[in-house]
Design a protein around this motif. Structure first.
Motif, PDB file in Angstrom:
ATOM      1  N   TYR A 298       0.821  -1.220   0.000  1.00 41.55           N
ATOM      2  CA  TYR A 298       0.000   0.000   0.000  1.00 41.55           C
ATOM      3  C   TYR A 298       0.855   1.271   0.000  1.00 41.55           C
ATOM      4  CZ  TYR A 298      -3.526  -3.307   1.655  1.00 41.55           C
ATOM      5  OH  TYR A 298      -4.367  -4.380   1.787  1.00 41.55           O
ATOM      6  N   ALA A 299       2.170   1.097   0.164  1.00 38.73           N
ATOM      7  CA  ALA A 299       3.025   2.242   0.481  1.00 38.73           C
ATOM      8  C   ALA A 299       3.081   3.299  -0.623  1.00 38.73           C
ATOM      9  CB  ALA A 299       4.435   1.760   0.813  1.00 38.73           C
ATOM     10  N   ASN A 371      -7.645   7.063   4.305  1.00 41.42           N
ATOM     11  CA  ASN A 371      -7.086   5.705   4.261  1.00 41.42           C
ATOM     12  C   ASN A 371      -5.557   5.745   4.174  1.00 41.42           C
ATOM     13  OD1 ASN A 371      -9.262   4.097   4.606  1.00 41.42           O
ATOM     14  ND2 ASN A 371      -9.225   3.176   2.571  1.00 41.42           N
ATOM     15  N   ALA A 372      -5.036   6.702   3.432  1.00 38.67           N
ATOM     16  CA  ALA A 372      -3.572   6.829   3.319  1.00 38.67           C
ATOM     17  C   ALA A 372      -2.953   7.094   4.689  1.00 38.67           C
ATOM     18  CB  ALA A 372      -3.205   7.934   2.335  1.00 38.67           C
ATOM     19  N   THR A 373      -3.615   7.909   5.500  1.00 36.99           N
ATOM     20  CA  THR A 373      -3.073   8.189   6.835  1.00 36.99           C
ATOM     21  C   THR A 373      -3.184   6.959   7.736  1.00 36.99           C
ATOM     22  OG1 THR A 373      -5.142   9.096   7.680  1.00 36.99           O
ATOM     23  CG2 THR A 373      -3.600  10.652   6.702  1.00 36.99           C
ATOM     24  N   ARG A 374      -4.228   6.148   7.523  1.00 40.61           N
ATOM     25  CA  ARG A 374      -4.328   4.871   8.271  1.00 40.61           C
ATOM     26  C   ARG A 374      -3.144   3.967   7.919  1.00 40.61           C
ATOM     27  NH1 ARG A 374     -10.227   4.829   7.125  1.00 40.61           N
ATOM     28  NH2 ARG A 374     -11.290   5.054   9.129  1.00 40.61           N
ATOM     29  N   ILE A 375      -2.835   3.926   6.634  1.00 41.92           N
ATOM     30  CA  ILE A 375      -1.716   3.083   6.175  1.00 41.92           C
ATOM     31  C   ILE A 375      -0.408   3.604   6.784  1.00 41.92           C
ATOM     32  CG2 ILE A 375      -0.391   2.415   4.117  1.00 41.92           C
ATOM     33  CD1 ILE A 375      -3.210   2.484   2.649  1.00 41.92           C
ATOM     34  N   ARG A 376      -0.309   4.908   6.884  1.00 43.17           N
ATOM     35  CA  ARG A 376       0.888   5.498   7.503  1.00 43.17           C
ATOM     36  C   ARG A 376       1.043   4.986   8.940  1.00 43.17           C
ATOM     37  NH1 ARG A 376       2.240  11.813   7.085  1.00 43.17           N
ATOM     38  NH2 ARG A 376       4.434  11.523   7.360  1.00 43.17           N
TER      39      ARG A 376
ATOM     40  N   CYS B  41      -7.896   1.910  -1.144  1.00 41.04           N
ATOM     41  CA  CYS B  41      -9.296   1.589  -0.812  1.00 41.04           C
ATOM     42  C   CYS B  41      -9.446   0.128  -0.401  1.00 41.04           C
ATOM     43  CB  CYS B  41     -10.210   1.903  -1.999  1.00 41.04           C
ATOM     44  SG  CYS B  41     -10.054   3.599  -2.570  1.00 41.04           S
ATOM     45  N   GLU B  42      -8.427  -0.693  -0.712  1.00 39.42           N
ATOM     46  CA  GLU B  42      -8.483  -2.117  -0.340  1.00 39.42           C
ATOM     47  C   GLU B  42      -8.015  -2.336   1.098  1.00 39.42           C
ATOM     48  OE1 GLU B  42      -6.010  -4.315  -3.025  1.00 39.42           O
ATOM     49  OE2 GLU B  42      -6.945  -3.416  -4.788  1.00 39.42           O
ATOM     50  N   PHE B  43      -7.435  -1.308   1.691  1.00 40.93           N
ATOM     51  CA  PHE B  43      -6.845  -1.467   3.026  1.00 40.93           C
ATOM     52  C   PHE B  43      -7.923  -1.738   4.068  1.00 40.93           C
ATOM     53  CE2 PHE B  43      -4.948   0.355   6.948  1.00 40.93           C
ATOM     54  CZ  PHE B  43      -3.861  -0.498   7.031  1.00 40.93           C
ATOM     55  N   ASP B  44      -7.635  -2.669   4.948  1.00 44.35           N
ATOM     56  CA  ASP B  44      -8.574  -3.049   6.000  1.00 44.35           C
ATOM     57  C   ASP B  44      -8.662  -1.910   7.024  1.00 44.35           C
ATOM     58  OD1 ASP B  44     -10.004  -4.091   8.055  1.00 44.35           O
ATOM     59  OD2 ASP B  44      -8.667  -5.794   8.429  1.00 44.35           O
ATOM     60  N   THR B  45      -9.732  -1.148   6.950  1.00 42.83           N
ATOM     61  CA  THR B  45      -9.821   0.070   7.776  1.00 42.83           C
ATOM     62  C   THR B  45     -10.118  -0.233   9.240  1.00 42.83           C
ATOM     63  OG1 THR B  45     -12.135   0.271   7.131  1.00 42.83           O
ATOM     64  CG2 THR B  45     -10.534   1.557   5.879  1.00 42.83           C
ATOM     65  N   SER B  46     -10.381  -1.479   9.550  1.00 45.21           N
ATOM     66  CA  SER B  46     -10.628  -1.801  10.957  1.00 45.21           C
ATOM     67  C   SER B  46      -9.303  -1.968  11.718  1.00 45.21           C
ATOM     68  CB  SER B  46     -11.447  -3.089  11.069  1.00 45.21           C
ATOM     69  OG  SER B  46     -10.679  -4.180  10.609  1.00 45.21           O
TER      70      SER B  46
END
Lengths: 478, 92
Positions: A298-299, A371-376, B41-46
């Motif tokens: 995802y990076a 979502n990008a900040t969640r990935i961060r 958008c595929e990232f597991d947001t939980s």
């Protein structure tokens, strides 16, 4: 030549500061037309600085940087010297102040040879998007230097300065260092003040160093690190002495090798050379540990969404009114701004601004930026878990070596995906250093990266230095 | 789906003028770029709590009075200056 050696030669009067500066300026005049690593050469002011430096040396008052000839990336503000960001937008911009890093080096009376070429506004990985023409790789001038600090890396590789200041938002110091066969250090976020660095993505940008060796990057970092009241994100957690672990025993260290960095897309020759470096450390006695960074997939997307969102905001200041390029078109206020930005920015900068506004605009914000900040956050916790188990992490710096000019840089998607191995370091705010670990069948340098814990530049510099001491570096043909 | 209307909307937000040809090219570029951005958008947001502000501001300086740059040096890079002011087209 190594900075410590130059320092000794200057202090022991084996060479004068003016003569040393003149040698570099002569070489720039003769060679740089083949490389285009400099946008501005400061011949006159460099010689003046060298004269003053010699006076200090003669008086026994020389500091660590007195008389040392260094190049500065053209997105670092230098009072009275054009700072263009390689953009038409800032073609004539002369800053009224110095960046903090420049102020620090000026206290020692360093010699600034000039301002180096780069991708426009540091957005790119080839140094071909410069308004002043692309930079050519000193190892093969038909190939790119990487970027965005391509001019800085080329200036070091071609011997057109003793060391260079660059900046790294997603790999812009490490990747060109890798492509040009030199060493590039991206310090921890907050270790070096960003005051006076023209902002691209403020939560990711960091001033770094490109030099001939890990020891030299540490030498320069010692001169520029530290808290700065002008940069609210600069930190008090750095203590200097970045070369103090060099020469010590590294055999007890644990080195993490993440499997996700050695999968599809990695060039075979690069993979072989980097794994050979892993074997080198194993032979020294280091424990090699398999680690994992599962969210690497995802990076790239997260990096481009965050950095472009910040760029869209940061670059909104360029309106053609207060400073920078101003269009002759546009009868009203709004049209003047829109036309100034149309004519002043290049294609890649416009794409990033558009992407950033897409990520931030209503209806897309939650799905993209949030979502990008969640990935961060996730990547930071995955790195924390890795550094619970090991001291440094070793990866390839880039999936390939330097490619031919025109081969890839016109395809934005290809370019973005090529940043896969460098962007996580910026997302997590960690320090990393790239050095040469081999050469491919075309003779082009292959880079490996050592990533460390936050504010532990000392360890990665020492580990990198150990490898460099046993590695036979090939000089470029120029 | 990325289309030219969305490009025009983003161009307005971005304050960048585009010709029709440039808009078409930008729409094509953005379509390709968004295709790889869709990965997030595929990232597991939980999974993790998201942190909007990834930067620590633990070392904020104290407020203190200091002199500012001279007006002349601040306006020196502007293309049109009169009486220490930036000249712009008539707004109202």
């Amino acid at each position: 030549m190594a900075l410590k050696k130059l320092r000794k030669m200057l202090d022991e009067k084996e060479i004068g500061a003016v003569e040393l500066t003149r040698r570099y300026l002569d070489k720039i005049e003769k060679t740089d037309k083949n490389v285009n690593s400099y946008i501005t050469v400061c011949a006159e002011s460099a010689l003046e600085s060298a004269k003053k430096a010699q006076e200090l040396i003669d008086a026994g008052e020389a500091g660590a940087f007195t008389g040392l000839p260094i190049s500065v990336k053209d997105n670092i503000c230098t009072m009275g010297v054009k700072t263009t960001c390689a953009s038409r937008m800032l073609e004539d911009f002369v800053p009224p102040y110095d960046a903090t890093v420049i102020e620090k080096l000026k206290k020692d009376n360093f010699v600034m040879l000039g301002k180096t070429n780069m991708d426009e506004f540091a957005m790119g990985g080839s140094s071909q998007t410069s308004y002043f023409g692309g930079v050519k790789n000193p190892y093969d001038t038909s190939r790119v230097t990487g970027g965005s600090s391509g001019g800085a890396a080329a200036s070091v590789a071609a011997g057109l300065c003793a060391a260079a200041l660059g900046s790294d938002t997603g790999g812009s110091v490490r990747q060109p260092a890798s492509f040009c066969g030199v060493t590039g250090l991206k310090p921890t976020y907050g270790a070096v003040s960003r005051w006076g660095l023209i902002a691209f993505a403020s939560s990711l940008d960091q001033i770094g160093v490109i030099a001939e060796s890990a020891e030299d990057t540490g030498y320069v970092l010692d001169g520029i690190y530290g808290y700065d009241a002008n940069d609210a994100t600069s930190s008090k957690k750095s203590y200097g002495n970045y070369t103090s672990l060099i020469g010590g025993d590294i055999s007890k260290l644990k080195i993490g090798v993440p499997k996700e960095f050695f999968g599809d897309g990695l060039n075979d020759e690069v993979k072989t050379a980097v794994l050979r470096a892993v074997e080198y450390y194993k032979q020294l006695g280091c424990e090699i540990i398999d680690v994992s960074l599962p969210s690497l997939e995802y990076a790239v997307s997260a990096y481009y969404l965050i950095s472009s969102a910040e760029a869209a905001s940061n670059l909104s200041r360029f309106d053609g009114i207060k400073y920078g390029f101003r269009s002759g078109l546009g009868e009203n206020f709004n049209d003047l701004i829109k036309n100034s930005r149309r004519e002043g920015f290049g294609s890649e900068v416009k794409r990033r601004i558009m992407l950033g506004n897409y990520a931030l605009c209503s209806g897309y914000y939650d799905a993209y930026y949030k979502n990008a900040t969640r990935i961060r956050t996730q990547l930071r916790s995955e790195y924390a878990a890795i550094f619970d188990k090991c001291d440094v992490m070793l990866t390839p710096t880039a999936p390939t070596t330097a490619y031919k000019i025109g081969e890839q840089e016109n395809d934005p998607v290809k370019m973005y995906l090529a940043d896969i191995y460098t962007v996580t370091v910026n997302i997590a705010g960690l320090p990393a250093i790239s050095t040469t670990c081999g050469y491919d069948s075309n003779g082009m340098p292959i880079g490996m990266s050592l990533i460390g814990r936050a504010f532990d530049e000392k360890t990665i510099i020492a580990v990198c230095d150990r490898f460099e001491k046993d590695f036979e570096r090939k000089e470029c043909a120029l | 789906m990325f289309n030219s209307d969305l490009t025009k909307h983003l161009a307005e937000l971005s304050k960048i003028e585009f010709t029709d040809d440039e808009l078409e090219q930008m729409t094509a570029d953005m379509t390709n770029i968004i295709a790889i951005m869709d990965k997030v958008c595929e990232f597991d947001t939980s999974k993790p709590a998201y942190a909007l502000d990834a930067v620590d501001y633990n070392d904020l300086r104290k407020d203190k009075h200091q002199s500012s740059y001279p007006t002349e040096s601040i306006t020196a890079n502007a293309k049109n200056v009169k009486n220490n002011s930036f000249v712009v087209p008539k707004v109202v």
